[in-house]
Every structure is written in C-alpha cells, then in structure tokens.
Design a protein around this motif. Structure first.
Motif, short mmCIF file in Angstrom:
data_model
loop_
_atom_site.label_atom_id
_atom_site.label_comp_id
_atom_site.label_asym_id
_atom_site.label_seq_id
_atom_site.Cartn_x
_atom_site.Cartn_y
_atom_site.Cartn_z
N ASN A 1 0.86 -1.18 0.00
CA ASN A 1 0.00 0.00 0.00
C ASN A 1 0.90 1.23 0.00
O ASN A 1 1.72 1.38 0.90
CB ASN A 1 -0.91 0.01 1.23
CG ASN A 1 -1.84 1.21 1.26
OD1 ASN A 1 -2.19 1.75 0.22
ND2 ASN A 1 -2.22 1.63 2.46
N PRO A 2 0.80 2.12 -1.00
CA PRO A 2 1.67 3.29 -1.03
C PRO A 2 1.25 4.33 0.00
O PRO A 2 0.74 5.41 -0.32
CB PRO A 2 1.50 3.80 -2.47
CG PRO A 2 0.13 3.39 -2.85
CD PRO A 2 -0.10 2.07 -2.17
N ALA A 3 1.45 3.97 1.25
CA ALA A 3 1.15 4.84 2.38
C ALA A 3 2.12 4.48 3.48
O ALA A 3 2.58 3.33 3.58
CB ALA A 3 -0.30 4.65 2.84
N LEU A 4 2.44 5.43 4.32
CA LEU A 4 3.35 5.17 5.43
C LEU A 4 2.57 4.56 6.59
O LEU A 4 2.42 5.13 7.65
CB LEU A 4 4.06 6.47 5.84
CG LEU A 4 5.04 6.98 4.78
CD1 LEU A 4 5.38 8.45 5.03
CD2 LEU A 4 6.30 6.14 4.75
N ASP A 5 2.06 3.32 6.33
CA ASP A 5 1.18 2.66 7.29
C ASP A 5 1.80 1.40 7.88
O ASP A 5 1.14 0.68 8.63
CB ASP A 5 -0.16 2.32 6.63
CG ASP A 5 -0.01 1.34 5.46
OD1 ASP A 5 1.14 1.01 5.09
OD2 ASP A 5 -1.04 0.91 4.92
N LEU A 6 3.07 1.13 7.54
CA LEU A 6 3.79 -0.02 8.08
C LEU A 6 3.11 -1.36 7.76
O LEU A 6 3.16 -2.28 8.56
CB LEU A 6 3.99 0.13 9.60
CG LEU A 6 4.98 1.22 10.02
CD1 LEU A 6 4.93 1.46 11.53
CD2 LEU A 6 6.40 0.88 9.60
N ASP A 7 2.51 -1.46 6.57
CA ASP A 7 1.95 -2.76 6.21
C ASP A 7 3.05 -3.80 5.99
O ASP A 7 2.79 -4.99 6.03
CB ASP A 7 1.04 -2.66 4.99
CG ASP A 7 1.74 -2.20 3.72
OD1 ASP A 7 2.80 -1.56 3.82
OD2 ASP A 7 1.23 -2.48 2.62
N SER A 8 4.29 -3.34 5.81
CA SER A 8 5.41 -4.27 5.74
C SER A 8 5.70 -4.92 7.08
O SER A 8 6.37 -5.95 7.16
CB SER A 8 6.66 -3.54 5.24
OG SER A 8 6.97 -2.43 6.08
N VAL A 9 5.19 -4.33 8.15
CA VAL A 9 5.33 -4.89 9.51
C VAL A 9 4.03 -5.57 9.92
O VAL A 9 4.03 -6.72 10.40
CB VAL A 9 5.69 -3.78 10.52
CG1 VAL A 9 5.68 -4.34 11.95
CG2 VAL A 9 7.06 -3.20 10.20
N ALA B 1 12.87 -5.94 13.32
CA ALA B 1 12.75 -6.43 14.69
C ALA B 1 12.54 -5.27 15.66
O ALA B 1 11.74 -5.38 16.61
CB ALA B 1 13.99 -7.23 15.08
N ALA B 2 13.22 -4.15 15.44
CA ALA B 2 13.07 -3.00 16.32
C ALA B 2 11.65 -2.44 16.24
O ALA B 2 11.07 -2.07 17.27
CB ALA B 2 14.08 -1.92 15.94
N PHE B 3 11.08 -2.39 15.04
CA PHE B 3 9.70 -1.90 14.91
C PHE B 3 8.71 -2.86 15.54
O PHE B 3 7.69 -2.44 16.11
CB PHE B 3 9.37 -1.64 13.44
CG PHE B 3 9.69 -0.24 13.00
CD1 PHE B 3 8.74 0.76 13.07
CD2 PHE B 3 10.96 0.08 12.56
CE1 PHE B 3 9.03 2.06 12.69
CE2 PHE B 3 11.28 1.38 12.17
CZ PHE B 3 10.32 2.37 12.23
N ILE B 4 8.98 -4.15 15.48
CA ILE B 4 8.12 -5.12 16.16
C ILE B 4 8.14 -4.87 17.66
O ILE B 4 7.09 -4.79 18.32
CB ILE B 4 8.57 -6.56 15.84
CG1 ILE B 4 8.26 -6.91 14.38
CG2 ILE B 4 7.92 -7.57 16.79
CD1 ILE B 4 8.86 -8.23 13.92
N LEU B 5 9.34 -4.71 18.22
CA LEU B 5 9.45 -4.47 19.66
C LEU B 5 8.87 -3.10 20.03
O LEU B 5 8.27 -2.94 21.10
CB LEU B 5 10.92 -4.54 20.08
CG LEU B 5 11.52 -5.95 20.08
CD1 LEU B 5 13.03 -5.90 20.29
CD2 LEU B 5 10.87 -6.82 21.16
#
Length: 499
Positions: free
Chosen positions: A118-126, A183-187
């Motif tokens: 999704n071309p949005a800064l929504d962290l769908d990669s996380v 991993a940092a964004f998960i934590l």
C-alpha cells in the motif's frame, strides 16, 4: 470508457502511475537498434570495475574500509548523515512499493502493474493485513502484539525451520540492518501496546491493537517528516513543499499511488550511500570483539553464519549495535578510543560501493541476473519508459545539467549525455550541485513531494487526519521524536543492552 479506466488505474493505490505522464522516455524503445545500444551502454557503465564502481580496495578488509581515511577518498563519506539513514530509507521503500511482475528492460505500463504494498506510510510491511488476515505475524498468546524471537544474543525475526523470516515483506530480511530495523519496529509496537493497556484498562485486544498501531504509525511518520527528509532533501525544501504546496505529485485524497519516477529512479539514490562495509556491532564475536563485515561478500554464500551482512541466517553475533548507525551521543565512543561510535553514510554521487556490483541472487526478488545493482537500476528506467533527468529538470524549472557533466556517457554515441537515465541524473545532480551531501532539485522534488504528499492524502497519514499531532512517547527532547528515541523505547539501544 478506455480512457476513463486508464485514469482510474493511474491514480489507484493498487497500481503504479506516472508523476510526469506526458513526458517522452529517455530512449525511444521502438527503435530497436538504439534501444540495444542503450542497453549495451548501461550494462557497460554499470558493471563491476567499470565507470560507476568506486573501486573500493575490498582486499583491505571491512574494518580498514571504515577506519582508514586513505580508503575513503574516492567513495567519500557524508559527514551530515549517520550510516543508519541508508537502511531507514530502505525500510521506508519496503513500506511503500513492491513490484513483483515487471521485468528489466521489458517495457511495461505502470498504470496496469500491481503495487503489492500500500503506497502509504502505514507499516503494512510490519503489520501485514492485521491479526485476523495474517495471524502468523502475531503472538498467539496476545493478538495485540507481533511475534518476535531471539537470535541467541538478542532479538531476531520469527523464522521457520529453514531460516525463512515470518514477516510481511521478505525483503526486510535481505541484510542484517534491515532485519534489525524490522525487529526494532516489532518491539516498538509491542511496547506501545503495553503503554496503551496501562492507559486503557479493560480495553480488548482489538481496541488496544488499533490504538497502538496508530501511535506507532504517527511517530514513525513524524521521524520521516522531521528527521529523514531534512537530511535527504534539506529542511528548506521540506518547508517549501509544505508551505507552497505540491506541484507535480497531486493525487486526490484516497487516490494515492506510487509514481515510477520515484520507485524506479529518484528514490534509488540510497544505493549510492551504502558503505562497502560496516561495524555490525561492537562486541558480537565469540571473543567479544567487534563484528565487522562487508554488506555483501561472495565468500558468504552457503555459510551458516556468513562473513557478510546478508540476511536469512540466525547466529548469536547477527544483531545490530545501533550506536554505529545512529548518534546516541558523545558518551558512545569506539572501544578504547574517543572517536564517536556512530559512522557516516557515503555521499550521493555516481560512485557506487564495489560490493553492490556482485549482489547475492537471494537479495534479488526475481532471482535473476544481472547482479550489478547500477545496471539493474538503469534497466528499470527502460522498463518504465522513464524520462531523462534533463527533461524532468526542465519541467520543474530547475537548472539543467548539460552534456559536459556526463562525459562518461559520450563514448557510447547514443546521446545519453544529453538524455540521461533519471537515476544516474539524480546522482550526478546531487554530486555537482550539493557535493553529494543531499539530493539536488530533481531528486528532492520527486522524493519530497511523494513522501509529504502521501502523508497528506493517504489514509492513516497524520498530516491528513491529525495535522496538529505532536509526539507523546518518551523522547530525549519532549515534543520531538527521532530514530534514537524509537530504538530506545524499543529497548534495543546501547544503554538497554549494556553495550
């Protein structure tokens, strides 16, 4: 009816599109002879040991390439940017764009090419599709939290038995630093969940997850707007775009899309900033010494604990010492010395670190040749029929670099010194106009307008939904929030680790 369908596709989050839809491509792909000569020129100029290769003295080893000033004279350091900015930029790219269907140098219509992010800064990669759609990403004992595992010494991505990371975007395991950021964004998310629960006793897991994700997203976007973009394009240009408005990236709210001028060229400037080697951490080796490694090294192929920084492996030393990548303050110095622990990026220019000319096939989504990253980037310009850098400069009213600035292209006799591939032009522009310290006007306009525009028009953007937002998580300076604050809140910072 056909014209209407094209217009819808061109402004749809599901497909790529064009920022400059009426501009001619830098090469006439209908002229097969000229096209082949252009491809041959690209393959030559972007090959290992050729014109774009910084010719790093790789045999000196990863540590020397960092600490020996004599080895940094050609591939120069950028004193204004810490090394982690490169990888934060890669993380942002993986949150916005993923093309899994087009082929290099095969002309493809972006308006009908799916963007699987999704071309949005929504962290769908996380987050993937959330706990219901992608339960494999979440802690089965607490669906408000994401899964995280241990690499032995510190955190690691959750992995299957064969080492494959269980994450939404497989590219976030390409190298150790991007895996460390994931991993940092998960934590970070998990600790925000704890904070939300403490502030909302009795809230169910769904409500907690929703509130936590919004907090995470907006603090992340704040970092992009107030830390990343000022370093990359300059605070003056950030201010100009916000105050004067976007001129070239102008989708309607909800009709955000990913321009191929960004995806296939301008935003690939970060490849010029990659160092040939890094100090991965200060004390990760079994003997307690620092783990230095090349970003990629052919010798690492097939190794259980590779000598390089490729991802997809788990071992006790494969974690990131973030004080090398972001500036946590003068108290963090090199072991046994007073020099700062944080190390710099490379400059934005046409000299690319030698290690990037021999990519492991595992880092290439298609698994196909060529393995020289500069060649891949410029062939991508043919895929999308991108305009030349000169034509974009004229369109935005920027100074145009003349043919004399591109002597490396003149020997091929196909006119590329006057109609230069957009990616190469963006690098040369930064080199000539900005000493490689930040992007020039073409690169800054494309990159700045897309990032700011997505925060203004895509759902979840705080500039759209809450323009008065101020960070409220703990930070060194209240009312601000930087990458060092995010890493500290996630408890992966050097103090939390006692390193």
């Amino acid at each position: 009816m056909v014209q209407q369908e094209v217009e819808i596709a061109a402004t749809s989050p599901q497909f790529f599109g064009r920022m400059f839809p009426d501009m001619q491509p830098f090469v006439n792909t209908a002229d097969t002879i000229t096209l082949q000569r252009t491809i041959d020129a690209i393959r030559d100029i972007g090959e290992f040991t050729h014109a774009m290769d910084a010719k790093d003295v790789l045999e000196k080893g990863p540590a020397a390439l960092i600490v020996d000033p004599a080895l940094n004279l050609v591939n120069q350091n950028n004193p204004n940017q810490p090394a982690g900015i490169t990888f934060l930029g890669q993380f942002l790219d993986h949150d916005l764009t993923f093309d899994t269907t087009s082929q290099l140098a095969v002309v493809t219509d972006p308006n009908t090419t799916p963007n699987t992010r999704n071309p949005a800064l929504d962290l769908d990669s996380v987050y993937g599709g959330g706990p219901t759609v992608n339960p494999e990403l979440y802690n089965p004992a607490d669906r408000a939290k994401l899964r995280i595992e241990s690499g032995g010494r510190f955190e690691d991505l959750p992995r299957r038995a064969d080492g494959t990371a269980i994450i939404s975007d497989p590219r976030n395991d390409e190298n150790l630093v991007i895996a460390g950021l994931q991993a940092a964004f998960i934590l970070f998310h998990n600790r925000v969940v704890d904070r939300v629960r403490s502030q909302n006793p009795g809230a169910d897991a769904t409500a907690v997850f929703t509130l936590a994700r919004q907090q995470v997203m907006w603090h992340y976007q704040w970092i992009v707007l107030t830390e990343f973009l000022p370093l990359i394009i300059g605070q003056d240009r950030v201010n100009a775009i916000r105050n004067g408005g976007r001129r070239f990236f102008t989708p309607a709210p909800g009709q955000h899309y990913m321009p191929v001028e960004f995806q296939g060229a301008a935003y690939r400037f970060g490849h010029s900033q990659v160092r040939p080697s890094y100090r991965v951490n200060l004390a990760g080796n079994p003997d307690g010494s620092a783990f230095f490694a090349m970003i990629f090294d052919p010798a690492g192929e097939g190794q259980a604990d590779p000598v390089d920084m490729r991802g997809g492996r788990r071992a006790p030393r494969r974690f990131i010492g973030w004080q090398t990548f972001f500036d946590f303050g003068p108290q963090f110095t090199d072991p046994g010395a007073t020099t700062p622990a944080v190390k710099p990026n490379k400059r934005i220019d046409t000299r690319i670190s030698s290690a990037l000319f021999r990519l492991p096939l595992s880092t290439i989504s298609s698994g196909d040749q060529p393995i020289a990253l500069p060649v891949r980037n410029m062939l991508r310009g043919i895929t999308w029929n991108l305009p030349s850098g000169q034509n974009v400069a004229r369109a935005i009213g920027a100074p145009v670099l003349g043919a004399a600035n591109f002597p490396e292209w003149s020997r091929y006799n196909v006119g590329l010194e006057a109609n230069t591939p957009l990616w190469f032009y963006v690098l040369k522009e930064a080199e000539v106009m900005e000493q490689g310290l930040r992007l020039g006007p073409v690169g800054a306009t494309i990159v700045g307008e897309v990032f700011i525009g997505l925060m203004q028009v895509a759902p979840g953007g705080f500039l759209l939904e809450n323009p008065g937002f101020q960070p409220n998580l703990p930070a060194r300076t209240p009312g601000t929030f930087r990458m060092i604050d995010l890493l500290t809140f996630a408890q992966v910072d050097p103090t939390s680790r006692g390193q």
